[in-house]
Design a protein around this motif. Structure first.
Motif, PDB file in Angstrom:
ATOM      1  N   VAL A 157       7.949  11.769   9.280  1.00 23.54           N
ATOM      2  CA  VAL A 157       8.810  12.007   8.202  1.00 23.54           C
ATOM      3  C   VAL A 157       7.922  11.753   6.859  1.00 23.54           C
ATOM      4  CG1 VAL A 157      10.975  11.218   6.976  1.00 23.54           C
ATOM      5  CG2 VAL A 157      10.877  11.299   9.539  1.00 23.54           C
ATOM      6  N   ALA A 158       7.782  12.998   6.222  1.00 25.21           N
ATOM      7  CA  ALA A 158       7.190  12.930   4.727  1.00 25.21           C
ATOM      8  C   ALA A 158       7.977  12.026   3.696  1.00 25.21           C
ATOM      9  CB  ALA A 158       6.951  14.235   4.222  1.00 25.21           C
ATOM     10  N   LEU A 159       7.420  11.300   2.807  1.00 30.62           N
ATOM     11  CA  LEU A 159       8.073  10.524   1.750  1.00 30.62           C
ATOM     12  C   LEU A 159       8.005  11.316   0.736  1.00 30.62           C
ATOM     13  CD1 LEU A 159       6.905   6.836   2.683  1.00 30.62           C
ATOM     14  CD2 LEU A 159       8.761   7.937   3.464  1.00 30.62           C
ATOM     15  N   ARG A 160       8.748  11.252  -0.411  1.00 35.80           N
ATOM     16  CA  ARG A 160       8.674  12.067  -1.540  1.00 35.80           C
ATOM     17  C   ARG A 160       8.119  11.069  -2.683  1.00 35.80           C
ATOM     18  NH1 ARG A 160      14.457  13.179  -0.879  1.00 35.80           N
ATOM     19  NH2 ARG A 160      14.762  11.703  -2.596  1.00 35.80           N
ATOM     20  N   ASP A 161       8.044   9.980  -2.765  1.00 39.44           N
ATOM     21  CA  ASP A 161       7.580   8.970  -3.439  1.00 39.44           C
ATOM     22  C   ASP A 161       7.212   7.708  -2.902  1.00 39.44           C
ATOM     23  OD1 ASP A 161       6.317   7.662  -5.592  1.00 39.44           O
ATOM     24  OD2 ASP A 161       8.131   7.494  -6.894  1.00 39.44           O
ATOM     25  N   GLY A 162       6.059   7.614  -2.073  1.00 37.60           N
ATOM     26  CA  GLY A 162       5.989   6.105  -1.030  1.00 37.60           C
ATOM     27  C   GLY A 162       5.160   5.063  -2.001  1.00 37.60           C
TER      28      GLY A 162
ATOM     29  N   GLN B 217       0.962  -1.150   0.056  1.00 40.30           N
ATOM     30  CA  GLN B 217      -0.157   0.028  -0.070  1.00 40.30           C
ATOM     31  C   GLN B 217       0.874   1.263   0.009  1.00 40.30           C
ATOM     32  OE1 GLN B 217      -2.583   0.166   3.147  1.00 40.30           O
ATOM     33  NE2 GLN B 217      -3.956   1.980   2.258  1.00 40.30           N
ATOM     34  N   ALA B 218       0.866   2.086  -0.878  1.00 44.37           N
ATOM     35  CA  ALA B 218       1.560   3.377  -1.065  1.00 44.37           C
ATOM     36  C   ALA B 218       1.293   4.296   0.488  1.00 44.37           C
ATOM     37  CB  ALA B 218       1.113   4.339  -2.303  1.00 44.37           C
ATOM     38  N   LEU B 219       2.518   4.834   0.415  1.00 42.73           N
ATOM     39  CA  LEU B 219       2.431   5.671   1.773  1.00 42.73           C
ATOM     40  C   LEU B 219       3.005   7.039   1.311  1.00 42.73           C
ATOM     41  CD1 LEU B 219       4.575   3.270   4.172  1.00 42.73           C
ATOM     42  CD2 LEU B 219       2.193   3.784   4.029  1.00 42.73           C
ATOM     43  N   MET B 220       2.547   7.828   2.463  1.00 44.15           N
ATOM     44  CA  MET B 220       2.896   9.393   2.093  1.00 44.15           C
ATOM     45  C   MET B 220       3.717   9.847   3.276  1.00 44.15           C
ATOM     46  SD  MET B 220      -0.534  11.621   2.642  1.00 44.15           S
ATOM     47  CE  MET B 220      -0.990  12.076   4.017  1.00 44.15           C
ATOM     48  N   ALA B 221       3.862   9.015   4.607  1.00 42.20           N
ATOM     49  CA  ALA B 221       4.601   9.498   5.668  1.00 42.20           C
ATOM     50  C   ALA B 221       4.766   8.301   6.559  1.00 42.20           C
ATOM     51  CB  ALA B 221       3.911  10.745   6.355  1.00 42.20           C
ATOM     52  N   VAL B 222       5.631   8.440   7.591  1.00 41.76           N
ATOM     53  CA  VAL B 222       5.934   7.543   8.602  1.00 41.76           C
ATOM     54  C   VAL B 222       6.259   8.451   9.822  1.00 41.76           C
ATOM     55  CG1 VAL B 222       8.637   7.169   8.062  1.00 41.76           C
ATOM     56  CG2 VAL B 222       7.239   5.363   9.476  1.00 41.76           C
TER      57      VAL B 222
ATOM     58  N   THR C 135       4.166   4.402  12.975  1.00 39.11           N
ATOM     59  CA  THR C 135       2.849   4.559  12.304  1.00 39.11           C
ATOM     60  C   THR C 135       2.974   5.089  10.611  1.00 39.11           C
ATOM     61  OG1 THR C 135       1.819   5.633  14.396  1.00 39.11           O
ATOM     62  CG2 THR C 135       0.583   5.964  12.462  1.00 39.11           C
ATOM     63  N   PHE C 136       2.552   4.355   9.882  1.00 43.74           N
ATOM     64  CA  PHE C 136       2.680   4.228   8.594  1.00 43.74           C
ATOM     65  C   PHE C 136       1.276   5.019   8.153  1.00 43.74           C
ATOM     66  CE2 PHE C 136       4.789   0.648   9.882  1.00 43.74           C
ATOM     67  CZ  PHE C 136       6.085   0.836   9.244  1.00 43.74           C
ATOM     68  N   GLU C 137       1.200   6.118   7.303  1.00 40.72           N
ATOM     69  CA  GLU C 137       0.442   6.927   6.751  1.00 40.72           C
ATOM     70  C   GLU C 137       0.257   6.843   5.392  1.00 40.72           C
ATOM     71  OE1 GLU C 137      -1.256  11.658   6.887  1.00 40.72           O
ATOM     72  OE2 GLU C 137       0.569  10.943   8.006  1.00 40.72           O
TER      73      GLU C 137
END
Length: 161
Positions: free
Chosen positions: A96-101, A43-48, A138-140
């Motif tokens: 922490v935001a992800l650039r391309d999760g 599942q794609a993520l946008m932050a952790v 926590t995976f967002e």
């Protein structure tokens, strides 16, 4: 629904078989920077988020000279796939935001983590053994869903279903 590996093993009756194709976050003690390696699952993520408050080692993020931590300090730094942000010295939680999760991708970030134990294997400057155990990742997901996983004694938080 995803579940944390640590939570699955804690159920009455012993361990259960689980499909661990979800996200995982691994902590690696290193010098001068400690590393977190994220593997995005199916599942794609946008932050952790990393919340150290329940950790066995009473861990903190040591990001400034002369602050809460011991000797060496390192601010949050992107090592591939994340967005850097300021983390207050002594913080116990970060996001922490992800650039391309996208599903199946990886991301790495570094920061200094210290323990606050009065008696520590290698002193408070190094996180050893299972001191990360009990901390929560926590995976967002991109749809806003939040899924939590507890770090185990191998310094890994894994989402399983």
């Amino acid at each position: 629904m995803w579940k944390s590996t640590a939570l699955l093993l804690g159920l009455a009756g012993g361990a259960q078989a689980a499909d661990c194709t979800g996200a995982s976050l691994r902590f690696i003690e290193s010098a001068p920077r400690d590393r977190f390696e994220l593997t995005v699952g199916d599942q794609a993520l946008m932050a952790v988020q990393v919340d150290l408050r329940g950790s066995v080692g009473r861990l903190i993020f040591d990001t400034a000279d002369g602050g809460t931590g011991v000797e060496v300090f390192q601010p949050l730094r992107d090592e591939g796939g994340t967005t850097e942000s300021d983390v207050p010295d002594g913080a116990e939680a970060i996001k922490v935001a992800l650039r391309d999760g996208k599903a199946g991708s990886r991301a790495v970030f570094s920061i200094d983590v210290d323990d606050r134990l009065t008696s520590s294997d290698l002193g408070q400057i190094r996180v050893t053994g299972g001191e990360m155990a009990g901390a929560v990742a926590t995976f967002e997901a991109v749809d806003g869903t939040l899924v939590k996983a507890v770090f185990d004694v191998t310094n890994r938080a894994q989402v399983c279903s």
